[in-house]
Design an enzyme around this catalytic site. Structure first.
Site, PDB file in Angstrom:
ATOM      1  N   LEU A  84      -6.407  -0.809 -13.772  1.00 20.79           N
ATOM      2  CA  LEU A  84      -5.775   0.131 -14.384  1.00 20.79           C
ATOM      3  C   LEU A  84      -4.482   0.040 -14.843  1.00 20.79           C
ATOM      4  O   LEU A  84      -3.944   1.176 -15.440  1.00 20.79           O
ATOM      5  CB  LEU A  84      -5.992   1.350 -13.247  1.00 20.79           C
ATOM      6  CG  LEU A  84      -7.438   1.832 -12.768  1.00 20.79           C
ATOM      7  CD1 LEU A  84      -7.371   2.843 -11.550  1.00 20.79           C
ATOM      8  CD2 LEU A  84      -7.959   2.819 -14.080  1.00 20.79           C
ATOM      9  N   TYR A 140      -4.117   3.558  -7.093  1.00 22.87           N
ATOM     10  CA  TYR A 140      -3.101   2.805  -6.106  1.00 22.87           C
ATOM     11  C   TYR A 140      -2.889   4.032  -4.907  1.00 22.87           C
ATOM     12  O   TYR A 140      -2.681   5.095  -5.113  1.00 22.87           O
ATOM     13  CB  TYR A 140      -1.837   2.884  -7.032  1.00 22.87           C
ATOM     14  CG  TYR A 140      -0.729   2.257  -6.073  1.00 22.87           C
ATOM     15  CD1 TYR A 140      -0.095   2.838  -5.079  1.00 22.87           C
ATOM     16  CD2 TYR A 140       0.088   1.255  -6.749  1.00 22.87           C
ATOM     17  CE1 TYR A 140       0.922   2.214  -4.246  1.00 22.87           C
ATOM     18  CE2 TYR A 140       1.164   0.834  -5.939  1.00 22.87           C
ATOM     19  CZ  TYR A 140       1.548   0.982  -4.947  1.00 22.87           C
ATOM     20  OH  TYR A 140       2.513   0.740  -4.187  1.00 22.87           O
ATOM     21  N   TYR A 158       3.282   8.981  -4.514  1.00 16.66           N
ATOM     22  CA  TYR A 158       1.830   9.119  -4.700  1.00 16.66           C
ATOM     23  C   TYR A 158       1.253  10.305  -5.209  1.00 16.66           C
ATOM     24  O   TYR A 158       0.265  10.375  -6.076  1.00 16.66           O
ATOM     25  CB  TYR A 158       1.282   8.753  -3.299  1.00 16.66           C
ATOM     26  CG  TYR A 158      -0.441   8.578  -3.362  1.00 16.66           C
ATOM     27  CD1 TYR A 158      -1.112   7.964  -3.758  1.00 16.66           C
ATOM     28  CD2 TYR A 158      -0.876   9.882  -2.472  1.00 16.66           C
ATOM     29  CE1 TYR A 158      -2.437   8.195  -3.758  1.00 16.66           C
ATOM     30  CE2 TYR A 158      -2.143   9.860  -2.436  1.00 16.66           C
ATOM     31  CZ  TYR A 158      -3.158   9.242  -2.973  1.00 16.66           C
ATOM     32  OH  TYR A 158      -4.316   9.145  -2.934  1.00 16.66           O
ATOM     33  N   LYS A 210      -0.635  11.215  -8.630  1.00 19.07           N
ATOM     34  CA  LYS A 210      -2.180  11.791  -8.645  1.00 19.07           C
ATOM     35  C   LYS A 210      -1.881  13.098  -9.400  1.00 19.07           C
ATOM     36  O   LYS A 210      -2.956  13.047 -10.292  1.00 19.07           O
ATOM     37  CB  LYS A 210      -2.715  11.906  -7.201  1.00 19.07           C
ATOM     38  CG  LYS A 210      -2.899  10.519  -6.495  1.00 19.07           C
ATOM     39  CD  LYS A 210      -3.940   9.673  -7.090  1.00 19.07           C
ATOM     40  CE  LYS A 210      -5.480  10.457  -6.867  1.00 19.07           C
ATOM     41  NZ  LYS A 210      -6.497   9.413  -7.140  1.00 19.07           N
TER      42      LYS A 210
HETATM   43  N1  LIG Z   1      -8.205   7.599   1.405  1.00 19.91           N
HETATM   44  C1  LIG Z   1      -7.869   8.900   1.559  1.00 19.91           C
HETATM   45  O1  LIG Z   1      -7.659   9.431   2.688  1.00 19.91           O
HETATM   46  C2  LIG Z   1      -7.999   9.851   0.410  1.00 19.91           C
HETATM   47  C3  LIG Z   1      -7.783  11.251   0.297  1.00 19.91           C
HETATM   48  C4  LIG Z   1      -7.739  11.935  -0.919  1.00 19.91           C
HETATM   49  C5  LIG Z   1      -7.938  11.180  -2.152  1.00 19.91           C
HETATM   50  N2  LIG Z   1      -8.183   9.815  -1.910  1.00 19.91           N
HETATM   51  C6  LIG Z   1      -8.767   9.352  -3.388  1.00 19.91           C
HETATM   52  O2  LIG Z   1      -9.885   8.820  -3.161  1.00 19.91           O
HETATM   53  C7  LIG Z   1      -9.817   7.637  -4.097  1.00 19.91           C
HETATM   54  C8  LIG Z   1     -10.357   6.446  -3.312  1.00 19.91           C
HETATM   55  O3  LIG Z   1      -9.444   6.054  -2.323  1.00 19.91           O
HETATM   56  P1  LIG Z   1      -9.728   5.238  -1.067  1.00 19.91           P
HETATM   57  O4  LIG Z   1      -9.109   5.813  -0.012  1.00 19.91           O
HETATM   58  O5  LIG Z   1     -11.219   4.735  -1.078  1.00 19.91           O
HETATM   59  O6  LIG Z   1      -8.899   4.045  -1.561  1.00 19.91           O
HETATM   60  P2  LIG Z   1      -8.871   2.358  -1.244  1.00 19.91           P
HETATM   61  O7  LIG Z   1      -9.971   2.098  -0.197  1.00 19.91           O
HETATM   62  O8  LIG Z   1      -7.352   2.060  -1.191  1.00 19.91           O
HETATM   63  O9  LIG Z   1      -9.438   1.864  -2.494  1.00 19.91           O
HETATM   64  C9  LIG Z   1      -8.974   1.906  -3.744  1.00 19.91           C
HETATM   65  C10 LIG Z   1      -9.688   0.973  -4.878  1.00 19.91           C
HETATM   66  O10 LIG Z   1      -8.989   1.285  -5.843  1.00 19.91           O
HETATM   67  C11 LIG Z   1      -8.913  -0.270  -6.583  1.00 19.91           C
HETATM   68  N3  LIG Z   1      -7.886  -0.290  -7.155  1.00 19.91           N
HETATM   69  C12 LIG Z   1      -6.328  -0.255  -6.637  1.00 19.91           C
HETATM   70  N4  LIG Z   1      -5.721  -0.590  -7.719  1.00 19.91           N
HETATM   71  C13 LIG Z   1      -6.324  -0.671  -8.794  1.00 19.91           C
HETATM   72  C14 LIG Z   1      -5.999  -1.162 -10.192  1.00 19.91           C
HETATM   73  N5  LIG Z   1      -4.806  -1.436 -10.612  1.00 19.91           N
HETATM   74  N6  LIG Z   1      -7.072  -1.272 -11.169  1.00 19.91           N
HETATM   75  C15 LIG Z   1      -8.287  -1.089 -10.787  1.00 19.91           C
HETATM   76  N7  LIG Z   1      -8.723  -0.793  -9.483  1.00 19.91           N
HETATM   77  C16 LIG Z   1      -7.480  -0.565  -8.605  1.00 19.91           C
HETATM   78  C17 LIG Z   1      -8.944  -0.925  -5.382  1.00 19.91           C
HETATM   79  O11 LIG Z   1      -9.537  -2.353  -5.738  1.00 19.91           O
HETATM   80  P3  LIG Z   1      -9.302  -3.644  -5.078  1.00 19.91           P
HETATM   81  O12 LIG Z   1     -10.311  -3.776  -4.209  1.00 19.91           O
HETATM   82  O13 LIG Z   1      -9.130  -4.747  -6.208  1.00 19.91           O
HETATM   83  O14 LIG Z   1      -7.892  -3.405  -4.288  1.00 19.91           O
HETATM   84  C18 LIG Z   1      -9.968  -0.302  -4.575  1.00 19.91           C
HETATM   85  O15 LIG Z   1     -11.350  -0.478  -4.946  1.00 19.91           O
HETATM   86  C19 LIG Z   1      -8.538   7.571  -4.770  1.00 19.91           C
HETATM   87  O16 LIG Z   1      -8.569   8.195  -6.109  1.00 19.91           O
HETATM   88  C20 LIG Z   1      -7.574   8.331  -3.719  1.00 19.91           C
HETATM   89  O17 LIG Z   1      -6.539   8.698  -4.495  1.00 19.91           O
HETATM   90  C21 LIG Z   1      -8.308   9.129  -0.825  1.00 19.91           C
END
Ligand SMILES: NC(=O)c1ccc[n+]([C@@H]2O[C@H](COP(=O)([O-])OP(=O)(O)OC[C@H]3O[C@@H](n4cnc5c(N)ncnc54)[C@H](OP(=O)(O)O)[C@@H]3O)[C@@H](O)[C@H]2O)c1
Length: 282
Positions: free
Chosen positions: A25, A49, A113, A117
């Site tokens: 990204l 991220y 962050y 977003k």
């Molecule tokens: N976790 C929460 O509590 C939470 C709450 C609200 C919203 N969200 C949203 O939910 C979504 C998923 O979050 P998550 O918690 O599952 O996150 P996560 O476990 O950190 O996974 C993030 C994913 O994004 C990929 N990524 C990171 N940087 C990237 C880049 N530069 N280019 C391409 N891919 C990239 C990572 O790939 P790699 O495997 O290569 O690192 C990983 O697959 C995000 O949009 C986040 O903002 C999460």
């Protein structure tokens, strides 16, 4: 992503999973190259991220990935005539309201962050009018690193843990999010036009301390030794990035528009803990 791949199989939906190293990204060329080559009915962007504390010292990078990068994904979907489903966050709010947030409430992120977003939401909406932005919060699953897995790991060696009790949210299973994303994607194909921002969290609410206590209660039901949760304040657990005290999101709009409602967080937690304790390597 892992949850989406798992649930797609159960729903008989074909998924083309694209990510690093092919699509980064922070690299606009790679986004165009990968997505213009893909042919999809719906494009889902679940990548971001997500290192909330680290983001405070890398705001340019996090904004590029979560802001501009998200916009480019939405633009690529637009070029192939596909709607985009984009995952966003409670961190777009400052958490000062005393009720669950509605989609019409004014965003006011308090950290890098959250700002990145929010920039992503604007970029997605500007790049592709056919967008569904799903804001969620407090996500856990059997995969990757998350609060449930951290608690279970710490509980193996500790009899007592201090956990923040003055932040509230709706714990949300990534597997439930995946089911919801698939339902919305099908809804977009069957009856296009229901675009915009929607809130989506597990039903019910908790503080982190209540969430932790529920995790340990489930683990105890599976034979783990008890762990006492000692409630503490946010001030007693300082972090580089501020967190919203109120992360509760009102899911009524998603329910009324798409008929999608996530299960109660306690029900989903129960199956997640059972699965993790049966097979801790997932
Ligand atoms: N976790 C929460 O509590 C939470 C709450 C609200 C919203 N969200 C949203 O939910 C979504 C998923 O979050 P998550 O918690 O599952 O996150 P996560 O476990 O950190 O996974 C993030 C994913 O994004 C990929 N990524 C990171 N940087 C990237 C880049 N530069 N280019 C391409 N891919 C990239 C990572 O790939 P790699 O495997 O290569 O690192 C990983 O697959 C995000 O949009 C986040 O903002 C999460």
């Amino acid at each position: 992503m892992t949850s989406l791949i798992e649930r797609a199989a159960a729903h008989d939906v074909e998924i083309q999973a694209i990510g690093r190293p092919d699509l980064d990204l922070s690299d606009p060329d790679s986004i165009e190259r990968c997505l213009d080559a893909a042919r999809a009915d719906v494009v889902v962007n679940a990548a971001a991220y997500t290192a909330v504390d680290k983001a405070e010292s890398e705001e340019e990078l996090v904004t590029q990935i979560n802001g501009a990068g998200a916009g480019l994904v939405a633009a690529a979907a637009r070029r192939q005539g596909a709607p985009v489903i984009h995952i966003s966050t409670d961190y777009v709010f400052d958490g000062t309201f005393d009720r669950p947030y509605d989609e019409t409430d004014p965003p006011a992120p308090v950290g890098a962050y959250g700002r990145s977003k929010l920039a992503g939401e604007f970029a997605v909406a500007a790049a592709n009018p056919e967008h569904v932005i799903l804001r969620t919060a407090w996500v856990y699953s059997p995969f990757g690193g998350n609060f449930v897995k951290t608690m279970l790991r710490l509980g193996e060696t500790r009899g007592q843990l201090n956990v923040v009790a003055d932040q509230r949210g709706g714990p949300t299973s990534a597997l439930d999010i995946a089911d919801a994303v698939i339902a919305v994607a099908k809804g977009l194909i069957d009856r296009p036009g229901r675009f915009g921002i929607f809130h989506m969290t597990g039903a019910g609410e908790a503080s982190w301390a209540e969430f932790a206590a529920a995790i340990f209660a489930e683990a105890e039901a599976h034979g783990r030794k008890p762990v006492e949760v000692v409630p503490i304040t946010t001030a007693q657990y300082p972090t580089p990035a501020r967190r919203p005290a109120n992360s509760r999101l009102n899911g009524a709009k998603l329910r009324e528009t798409y008929g999608v409602e996530l299960p109660h967080w306690r029900a989903s937690l129960k199956s997640c803990v059972a699965r993790l304790l049966a097979s801790p390597t997932t």
